[in-house]
Scaffold this motif. Structure first.
Motif, PDB file in Angstrom:
ATOM      1  N   THR A  82      -7.090 -17.599  -3.620  1.00 54.71           N
ATOM      2  CA  THR A  82      -6.193 -18.821  -3.098  1.00 54.71           C
ATOM      3  C   THR A  82      -5.049 -19.102  -4.457  1.00 54.71           C
ATOM      4  O   THR A  82      -4.181 -19.766  -3.879  1.00 54.71           O
ATOM      5  CB  THR A  82      -7.096 -19.927  -3.066  1.00 54.71           C
ATOM      6  N   LEU A  83      -5.023 -18.471  -5.369  1.00 54.92           N
ATOM      7  CA  LEU A  83      -4.297 -18.685  -6.386  1.00 54.92           C
ATOM      8  C   LEU A  83      -2.996 -17.687  -6.190  1.00 54.92           C
ATOM      9  O   LEU A  83      -3.165 -16.782  -5.741  1.00 54.92           O
ATOM     10  CB  LEU A  83      -4.829 -18.758  -7.880  1.00 54.92           C
ATOM     11  N   PRO A  84      -1.954 -18.078  -7.029  1.00 60.80           N
ATOM     12  CA  PRO A  84      -0.900 -17.110  -7.111  1.00 60.80           C
ATOM     13  C   PRO A  84      -1.374 -15.843  -7.799  1.00 60.80           C
ATOM     14  O   PRO A  84      -2.186 -15.895  -8.647  1.00 60.80           O
ATOM     15  CB  PRO A  84       0.376 -17.876  -7.824  1.00 60.80           C
ATOM     16  N   CYS A  85      -0.807 -14.741  -7.597  1.00 57.24           N
ATOM     17  CA  CYS A  85      -1.258 -13.261  -7.951  1.00 57.24           C
ATOM     18  C   CYS A  85      -1.374 -13.424  -9.457  1.00 57.24           C
ATOM     19  O   CYS A  85      -0.094 -13.845 -10.124  1.00 57.24           O
ATOM     20  CB  CYS A  85      -0.274 -12.181  -7.357  1.00 57.24           C
ATOM     21  N   CYS A  86      -2.285 -13.053 -10.036  1.00 59.76           N
ATOM     22  CA  CYS A  86      -2.687 -12.574 -11.538  1.00 59.76           C
ATOM     23  C   CYS A  86      -2.361 -13.897 -12.360  1.00 59.76           C
ATOM     24  O   CYS A  86      -2.497 -13.809 -13.655  1.00 59.76           O
ATOM     25  CB  CYS A  86      -1.477 -11.788 -11.825  1.00 59.76           C
ATOM     26  N   GLU A  87      -2.640 -15.014 -11.852  1.00 57.31           N
ATOM     27  CA  GLU A  87      -2.698 -16.220 -12.759  1.00 57.31           C
ATOM     28  C   GLU A  87      -4.065 -16.565 -13.148  1.00 57.31           C
ATOM     29  O   GLU A  87      -4.508 -17.363 -13.775  1.00 57.31           O
ATOM     30  CB  GLU A  87      -2.011 -17.550 -11.941  1.00 57.31           C
ATOM     31  N   TYR A  88      -5.121 -16.057 -12.430  1.00 56.03           N
ATOM     32  CA  TYR A  88      -6.580 -16.266 -12.608  1.00 56.03           C
ATOM     33  C   TYR A  88      -7.463 -14.893 -12.703  1.00 56.03           C
ATOM     34  O   TYR A  88      -7.101 -14.240 -11.795  1.00 56.03           O
ATOM     35  CB  TYR A  88      -6.995 -17.098 -11.365  1.00 56.03           C
ATOM     36  N   ARG A  89      -8.342 -15.157 -13.415  1.00 58.04           N
ATOM     37  CA  ARG A  89      -9.319 -13.997 -13.330  1.00 58.04           C
ATOM     38  C   ARG A  89     -10.623 -14.310 -13.048  1.00 58.04           C
ATOM     39  O   ARG A  89     -11.324 -15.430 -13.339  1.00 58.04           O
ATOM     40  CB  ARG A  89      -9.367 -13.183 -14.954  1.00 58.04           C
ATOM     41  N   ALA A  90     -11.371 -13.339 -12.438  1.00 61.84           N
ATOM     42  CA  ALA A  90     -12.744 -13.864 -11.522  1.00 61.84           C
ATOM     43  C   ALA A  90     -13.798 -13.194 -12.315  1.00 61.84           C
ATOM     44  O   ALA A  90     -15.116 -13.368 -12.231  1.00 61.84           O
ATOM     45  CB  ALA A  90     -12.734 -13.542 -10.148  1.00 61.84           C
ATOM     46  N   GLY A  91     -13.446 -12.453 -13.625  1.00 61.37           N
ATOM     47  CA  GLY A  91     -14.631 -11.788 -14.307  1.00 61.37           C
ATOM     48  C   GLY A  91     -15.166 -10.652 -13.646  1.00 61.37           C
ATOM     49  O   GLY A  91     -16.567 -10.626 -13.747  1.00 61.37           O
ATOM     50  N   LEU A  92     -14.505  -9.872 -12.865  1.00 61.74           N
ATOM     51  CA  LEU A  92     -15.297  -8.769 -12.164  1.00 61.74           C
ATOM     52  C   LEU A  92     -15.715  -7.778 -12.997  1.00 61.74           C
ATOM     53  O   LEU A  92     -16.865  -7.160 -12.682  1.00 61.74           O
ATOM     54  CB  LEU A  92     -14.096  -8.262 -11.244  1.00 61.74           C
ATOM     55  N   ASP A  93     -15.199  -7.498 -14.409  1.00 57.99           N
ATOM     56  CA  ASP A  93     -15.840  -6.632 -15.292  1.00 57.99           C
ATOM     57  C   ASP A  93     -17.148  -7.252 -15.693  1.00 57.99           C
ATOM     58  O   ASP A  93     -18.248  -6.204 -15.659  1.00 57.99           O
ATOM     59  CB  ASP A  93     -14.834  -6.588 -16.441  1.00 57.99           C
ATOM     60  N   LYS A  94     -17.507  -8.344 -15.856  1.00 59.85           N
ATOM     61  CA  LYS A  94     -18.789  -8.817 -16.255  1.00 59.85           C
ATOM     62  C   LYS A  94     -19.617  -8.780 -15.107  1.00 59.85           C
ATOM     63  O   LYS A  94     -20.621  -8.539 -15.301  1.00 59.85           O
ATOM     64  CB  LYS A  94     -18.709 -10.280 -17.146  1.00 59.85           C
ATOM     65  N   LEU A  95     -19.119  -9.069 -13.940  1.00 63.55           N
ATOM     66  CA  LEU A  95     -20.038  -8.968 -12.729  1.00 63.55           C
ATOM     67  C   LEU A  95     -20.554  -7.644 -12.304  1.00 63.55           C
ATOM     68  O   LEU A  95     -21.472  -7.437 -12.028  1.00 63.55           O
ATOM     69  CB  LEU A  95     -19.263  -9.553 -11.568  1.00 63.55           C
ATOM     70  N   ALA A  96     -19.585  -6.712 -12.690  1.00 62.23           N
ATOM     71  CA  ALA A  96     -19.895  -5.299 -12.463  1.00 62.23           C
ATOM     72  C   ALA A  96     -20.918  -4.898 -13.449  1.00 62.23           C
ATOM     73  O   ALA A  96     -21.857  -4.087 -13.185  1.00 62.23           O
ATOM     74  CB  ALA A  96     -18.599  -4.420 -12.565  1.00 62.23           C
TER      75      ALA A  96
END
Length: 614
Positions: A82-96
């Motif tokens: 929902t945020l503009p591209c690349c302004e927020y990180r969801a922490g996918l590396d930690k989740l993986a």
């Protein structure tokens, strides 16, 4: 005797010629059948390898899709889209990393793609913001048709050829983007690479131009080597033979040492995406039938020449029965599943793996001293096989429902084992007897249970998440309409929670939510259901509760929160606003939630730190 021979010498000559022709004919037949048997052995190996590879691919697709469905409900993923591209990180590396640590799914990549086909975050690299249009046709198809059922496919992208499970993410009916679980081929290759077997996965040369940032630089005539390790010897061998020759549909025999088989890997549109090349040494392949063929022909020829036809027939018949019995025993003992024969009253025969599992028994006689039938070891449970199912013996029940999946559970050494069960009647000569195959699916069931737990538990607080709440709400509404048992729904929201995050940091905010969940849980009954609904908002389902009792519980929770000394924010006061409503006969999931949310909104508008009733 000499006179007889002299008188009928032409018959002797004719008979000798016939014998010679029979022997020559049998030699020719032997050569034909020998080649035919060898072809059959190679064909069986090919089908066996195809079955193993396709089973591994199906298992990986199922596990990846389940994980992708769970991630699609993750609030961080939805916020990222929902945020503009690349302004927020969801922490996918930690989740993986967390998924790889707590489940058998290792070497997992996660990716979030917006509805414009732009990658906004990847777990395995910091690269983001690049468009995948023109590179990923499967992704373009999903974005164009988001309401189709999610699937797992194999496709080639920037980095490699991988499994990709894509699930669309919606905000109400609006498509936000796609969450993708990318899993690698190497763990499957490692599982297949047992003694005397090595395998290699190649991306088809048609996708050479897509591999802009390949994970490794190994190519064989434009075929990309997907393996990440352990493939050097096989790569050099394929280069020596020629990749096009290896990728033909026939089994390729290399210098009477290796049997090389190719299994095609298809994408979502039925096109060949890649090739799984499996090489198995010939000494690991059973040529017993071929070797025994020559012996059988020599014996048969000798009997035809020396003995009477009747004696030869008896001998060959007995030999055939013996070979069939030995073959039957070899087949069932070499099977990886538990196999046994039953007449519904007791077990008649069993293979080696039967006694590997029931290791406390040396033979069937010892087994029958403890159990009359194998089904006596089955544990009860919903959807599990039992000796008697709705008045029908379990074997007949399985035969009556051949298209269904049938699972049995057995407890051994305090561990639960699960088996997929299939039953096949024997021939008419053995009428009333059945072969039962029990395939061990314990690891698959345990993996599914772990994924189910992860999918319904909030990662931060450890309580139930929104996905689980929505599922229970639907079930309880159905039960409410049927029995009219009173139920209430409570929503609460932390007052000025943004200030806590801004003044103390998000880690302190997370600690406050964890403490708050424990405080609320301590004030509820065992029958009440607490879930984190999103952010700092929680919801409580009060089952079998009248509105007056629900008000008392709500006021008690209100007081407990206001008076509790939160360790994460010492010296600061934390309050919550509460909205309460009761279920009504015409309620839907949306209506009861909307009413509770409206009451919560009124509590906040009235100054917060209070309870409002709808």
């Amino acid at each position: 005797m000499k006179q007889v021979l002299q008188r009928y010498r032409w018959l002797v000559v004719l008979f000798s010629l016939i014998i010679l022709l029979v022997i020559l004919f049998k030699v020719w037949i032997y050569q034909q059948e020998s080649e035919s048997l060898r072809s059959a052995v190679y064909s069986a190996q090919k089908h066996d390898i195809h079955a193993q590879v396709n089973a591994l691919i199906r298992e990986q697709k199922s596990a990846s899709l389940a994980l992708a469905l769970m991630l699609a409900e993750n609030p961080n993923v939805q916020k990222l889209l929902t945020l503009p591209c690349c302004e927020y990180r969801a922490g996918l590396d930690k989740l993986a990393q967390r998924i790889q640590t707590k489940t058998p799914n290792n070497d997992i990549w996660l990716q979030v793609i917006n509805r414009d086909a732009v990658s906004v975050e990847r777990s395995w690299t910091t690269r983001r913001g690049d468009s995948l249009i023109g590179i990923r046709t499967d992704l373009e198809h999903l974005i164009a048709n988001p309401n189709e059922a999610p699937t797992t496919t194999v496709s080639t992208g920037l980095f490699s050829m991988t499994f990709k499970s894509m699930v669309p993410v919606f905000d109400d009916a609006n498509l936000l983007g796609v969450v993708e679980v990318v899993s690698q081929f190497q763990p499957l290759v490692d599982r297949l690479n047992i003694e005397n077997t090595r395998s290699l996965v190649l991306a088809d040369k048609r996708h050479r131009s897509k591999l802009i940032l390949p994970s490794n630089d190994q190519f064989i005539e434009d075929y990309y080597v997907v393996n990440t390790h352990g493939a050097d010897e096989l790569v050099e061998l394929i280069k020596l033979i020629g990749v096009e020759k290896v990728l033909s549909d026939e089994v390729f025999i290399y210098k009477d040492q290796l049997a090389i088989t190719r299994v095609p890997i298809f994408d979502a549109f039925g096109e060949v995406e890649g090739h799984w090349v499996v090489a198995r040494t010939l000494d690991a392949i059973n040529f017993e039938d071929v070797n025994s063929l020559l012996k059988r022909y020599v014996i048969t020829s000798f009997i035809v020449v020396v003995m009477l036809v009747l004696l030869a027939f008896i001998f060959l018949s007995r030999q055939q029965i013996s070979l069939q019995r030995n073959y039957y025993r070899d087949v069932i003992d070499s099977a990886s599943d538990i196999l046994y024969v039953t007449d519904m009253k007791r077990t008649v025969d069993a293979n080696k793996h039967f006694f590997d599992f029931f290791s406390e028994f040396e033979d069937l006689s010892a087994f029958h001293q403890c159990y009359k039938r194998v089904c006596d070891t089955f544990e009860p449970g919903e959807g599990l096989l039992q000796p008697d199912i709705n008045g029908v013996f379990w074997i007949q029940h399985v035969l009556n429902h051949p298209a269904d999946s049938h699972v049995a559970k057995i407890i051994k050494a305090e561990r639960a084992y699960y088996f997929a069960v299939k039953i096949q009647p024997l021939t008419e000569a053995l009428f009333g007897q059945f072969t039962v195959a029990m395939h061990d699916i314990t690891e698959l069931v345990e993996t599914q249970q772990q994924l189910a737990h992860l999918s319904q538990t909030d990662e931060l607080t450890g309580i139930n998440n929104r996905l689980f709440f929505n599922k229970v709400l639907s079930q309880e509404l159905t039960r409410f309409r049927r029995y009219q048992a009173p139920m209430c729904l409570l929503m609460l929201d932390v007052d000025y929670f943004k200030n806590i995050n801004d003044e103390n940091g998000h880690d302190v905010g997370d600690a406050v939510l964890q403490e708050l969940a424990k405080v609320i849980q301590s004030g509820l009954r065992s029958s009440d259901l607490l879930c984190r609904y999103g952010g700092e908002e929680f919801v409580v389902m009060l089952l079998n509760t009248e509105i007056e009792d629900a008000k008392e519980i709500t006021e008690r929770l209100h007081s407990m929160v206001a008076s509790y000394d939160f360790k994460a924010i010492p010296g600061q006061t934390l309050t919550c606003s509460f909205g309460l409503t009761c279920f009504q006969s015409n309620d839907t999931e949306n209506s009861v939630l909307k009413r509770a949310d409206q009451a919560l909104y009124e509590a906040k508008n009235a100054g917060r730190n209070q309870v409002k009733y709808a």
